[in-house]
Motif scaffolding. Structure first.
Motif, short mmCIF file in Angstrom:
data_model
loop_
_atom_site.label_atom_id
_atom_site.label_comp_id
_atom_site.label_asym_id
_atom_site.label_seq_id
_atom_site.Cartn_x
_atom_site.Cartn_y
_atom_site.Cartn_z
N GLY B 137 0.78 -1.23 0.00
CA GLY B 137 0.00 0.00 0.00
C GLY B 137 0.81 1.28 0.00
O GLY B 137 0.39 2.27 -0.60
N TYR B 140 1.38 3.97 -2.80
CA TYR B 140 0.21 4.64 -3.37
C TYR B 140 -0.38 5.69 -2.44
O TYR B 140 -1.32 6.38 -2.81
CB TYR B 140 -0.87 3.61 -3.69
CG TYR B 140 -0.47 2.63 -4.76
CD1 TYR B 140 -0.48 3.02 -6.10
CD2 TYR B 140 -0.07 1.35 -4.44
CE1 TYR B 140 -0.10 2.13 -7.08
CE2 TYR B 140 0.30 0.45 -5.42
CZ TYR B 140 0.29 0.85 -6.74
OH TYR B 140 0.67 -0.01 -7.71
N HIS B 199 -7.55 -0.09 -6.41
CA HIS B 199 -6.65 -0.97 -5.67
C HIS B 199 -7.23 -2.36 -5.46
O HIS B 199 -6.49 -3.31 -5.27
CB HIS B 199 -6.21 -0.31 -4.38
CG HIS B 199 -5.35 0.88 -4.66
ND1 HIS B 199 -4.08 0.76 -5.14
CD2 HIS B 199 -5.61 2.21 -4.64
CE1 HIS B 199 -3.57 1.95 -5.36
NE2 HIS B 199 -4.48 2.85 -5.06
N ASN B 202 -5.86 -3.83 -8.63
CA ASN B 202 -4.44 -3.72 -8.95
C ASN B 202 -3.75 -5.09 -8.91
O ASN B 202 -4.12 -5.95 -8.12
CB ASN B 202 -3.78 -2.77 -7.95
CG ASN B 202 -2.45 -2.27 -8.47
OD1 ASN B 202 -2.12 -2.46 -9.63
ND2 ASN B 202 -1.68 -1.63 -7.60
#
Lengths: 297, 269
Positions: B137, B140, B199, B202
């Motif tokens: 994470g 981002y 996400h 992703n």
């Protein structure tokens, strides 16, 4: 008084930087420093246990340019961009014009166009696998109805890249449609009325009034589509793995392969720098265009 | 003549819609049928849940779901905090070098995290975050896009409200928390929807950074499950795919209007 103003100004400066600190740290750690580090890595040889890495200057780049796979991959990516950008924009525009006109089942039509956007690329690839599989796949089944021979869409060099391109277009057209839809809704009604009074046909109205007014949206979408043509490679992992014979390999996939399958970080770095250069040029064009329009002020 | 061309257009629009939705419909249908029925397009075949049972037993899906859920939550919280602070600084605080730093931030819109996988991987390993959800994470969180969005939202807040809060004795953080954040709620919602769907979907970066079922998100799990080496058939893959897209897809179908609005708000500005 002047001192007070000065104090306030200093306080604002301190607050400003404090507020920025978390973002600055993360951006430096995961964007700016890695960009610099990539450039640095690309100038050194790949270290092995016996021979530590040493400065080699532009050797990684000359190696890269001598690598036929690199040129194959660049060509593929150019075809990929050259096909996905205009086609998905054209389809998006058509979708938006339809989804904006008064047709029955408009809600269904909009949903159908947009749905691929919320799916992961990996899932999209799995769905399309069902279409492309030779013999069993939907495309072959339809083909066999007309007596066409079975085609291994993903397994032969002539069609693999195109099969990948179609999935990308399918995935992004509905997304771009949204921006066109928004732009269409800002076009004032009187323009349509005026065109009707003048007796202009719907096609003339669309071509002469709607298209020019959509131009800024088109440019915006184009930049997005260009970035996507570098970024959207997830489906390669499912559909072709870049094969057969590198026929569908794209740059970012090749970077991944270099770094994490062949463990050649310097080569991967050199390639990354190339991509960053291209993206930088795109950014420069976008910002100079945006500056002219003062879009973000 | 006009009526005719209208009908043709309607037909075209519907035809395109059907083509566009067909991969999803076929996979949905295949997920509920045996492989042989699915590939033979046996329309009258009986429906079955066997594929879902096989798929469910084939991988730790619950864990994958949980990982993805934790991942999007962690990213979203991080993004909210960081982009709020930075967006506020860019919108409402005067300090030297602000415009220059803002241009630097905008540059990150083009330095895609996806492109920097090699060095970011090295960085995450150095920080000891390899194979952790935080590691997936972190890159981002300081999203340039989010900072830009928040800056726009905060710029639109009338200065009078700011002054009033100050007169009432509110400090900087008080003003930010009580005046700006509540007023920017629609922007937060829009950003949240875009961030979560991005996400959730992703793949490349999580593939690189995760290395165990304990951290792997759904997309990576799905790709491993569907790998040809595992020899799973098309109906089971379809079932697994349906399972992993279901939460987001259902959310989309229910909150369609908000989703579309969110993407618009996020994209146009």
């Amino acid at each position: 008084m002047a001192e007070h103003v000065n104090l306030e100004r200093r306080r604002q400066a301190i607050y400003g930087w404090l507020l920025l600190t978390p973002a600055a740290i993360l951006l430096t750690t995961f964007a700016f420093y890695p960009s610099m580090a990539t450039l640095w890595t690309s100038l050194f040889s790949r270290g092995t246990r016996r021979r530590p890495s040493e400065f080699v200057g532009s050797e990684n780049y000359t190696d890269l340019f001598a690598d036929p796979t690199f040129w194959k991959v660049v060509t593929n990516n150019l075809i990929y961009a050259g096909a996905t950008i205009p086609i998905s924009i054209a389809i998006a525009l058509g979708m938006a014009l339809w989804a904006n006109s008064k047709i029955p089942a408009r809600g269904f039509v909009r949903t159908a166009y947009f749905t691929p956007t919320v799916l992961p690329m990996i899932a999209a690839a799995n769905l399309w696998l069902f279409f492309y599989t030779p013999g069993l796949g939907v495309l072959d089944q339809i083909g066999s109805l007309f007596g066409l021979p079975s085609v291994n869409w993903l397994g032969q060099p002539e069609t693999a890249l195109w099969a990948v391109i179609i999935v990308t277009i399918w995935k992004e057209a509905g997304f771009f449609m949204i921006f066109y839809l928004a732009a269409l809704q800002t076009i004032p009604e009187d323009l349509k009325e005026a065109a009707d009074i003048e007796g202009a046909s719907r096609w003339t109205y669309t071509r002469r009034i709607v298209f020019p007014l959509l131009m800024p949206t088109t440019l915006f979408i184009m930049v997005n589509a260009l970035i996507n043509s570098v970024k959207l490679i997830d489906h390669l992992f499912i559909l072709t793995k870049g094969g057969p014979n590198d026929a569908s390999k794209l740059i970012l996939y090749y970077i991944w392969e270099m770094a994490f399958a062949f463990f050649d970080a310097p080569q991967a770095a050199a390639m990354t720098i190339m991509v960053l250069l291209v993206l930088g040029i795109v950014a420069a064009i976008k910002f100079s265009y945006l500056d002219k329009r003062t879009h973000y002020q | 003549m006009r009526a005719l061309s209208r009908h043709i257009e309607t037909l075209g629009a519907l035809l395109l819609a059907v083509i566009w939705i067909s991969p999803l419909v076929f996979a949905f249908w295949a997920a509920f049928h045996t492989t042989s029925d699915a590939v033979n397009f046996n329309v009258t075949a009986a429906w079955t849940l066997d594929n879902f049972r096989t798929a469910w037993d084939g991988a730790p899906w619950l864990r994958y779901f949980l990982n993805t859920f934790v991942l999007v939550t962690v990213i979203l919280i991080g993004q909210f905090v960081i982009t709020t602070l930075a967006g506020f600084a860019f919108a409402k605080v005067q300090f030297p070098g602000r415009d220059f730093v803002f241009i630097l931030v905008l540059m990150q819109l083009f330095i895609l995290p996806e492109v920097l996988i090699v060095e970011n991987y090295a960085m995450v390993s150095r920080l000891g975050l390899f194979d952790s959800i935080l590691g997936v994470g972190m890159p981002y969180m300081a999203s340039a896009f989010g900072i830009f969005l928040m800056r726009q939202a905060f710029k639109g807040v009338p200065i009078e409200l700011h002054e009033a809060a100050r007169v009432e004795g509110c400090g900087w953080f008080g003003i930010l928390w009580r005046v700006y954040v509540p007023l920017a709620r629609p922007t937060y919602l829009a950003y949240a929807l875009v961030s979560v769907s991005t996400h959730w979907n992703n793949f490349l970066w999580p593939l690189i950074v995760t290395n165990s079922p304990d951290t792997r998100p759904l997309t990576v799990g799905l790709s491993i499950f569907g790998a040809p080496e595992n020899g799973v058939d098309i109906s089971v893959i379809s079932a697994a795919t349906m399972m992993s897209v279901a939460p987001l897809l259902i959310a989309f179908l229910v909150f369609q209007r908000q989703f579309v609005q969110a993407f618009l708000r996020a994209g146009i500005k």
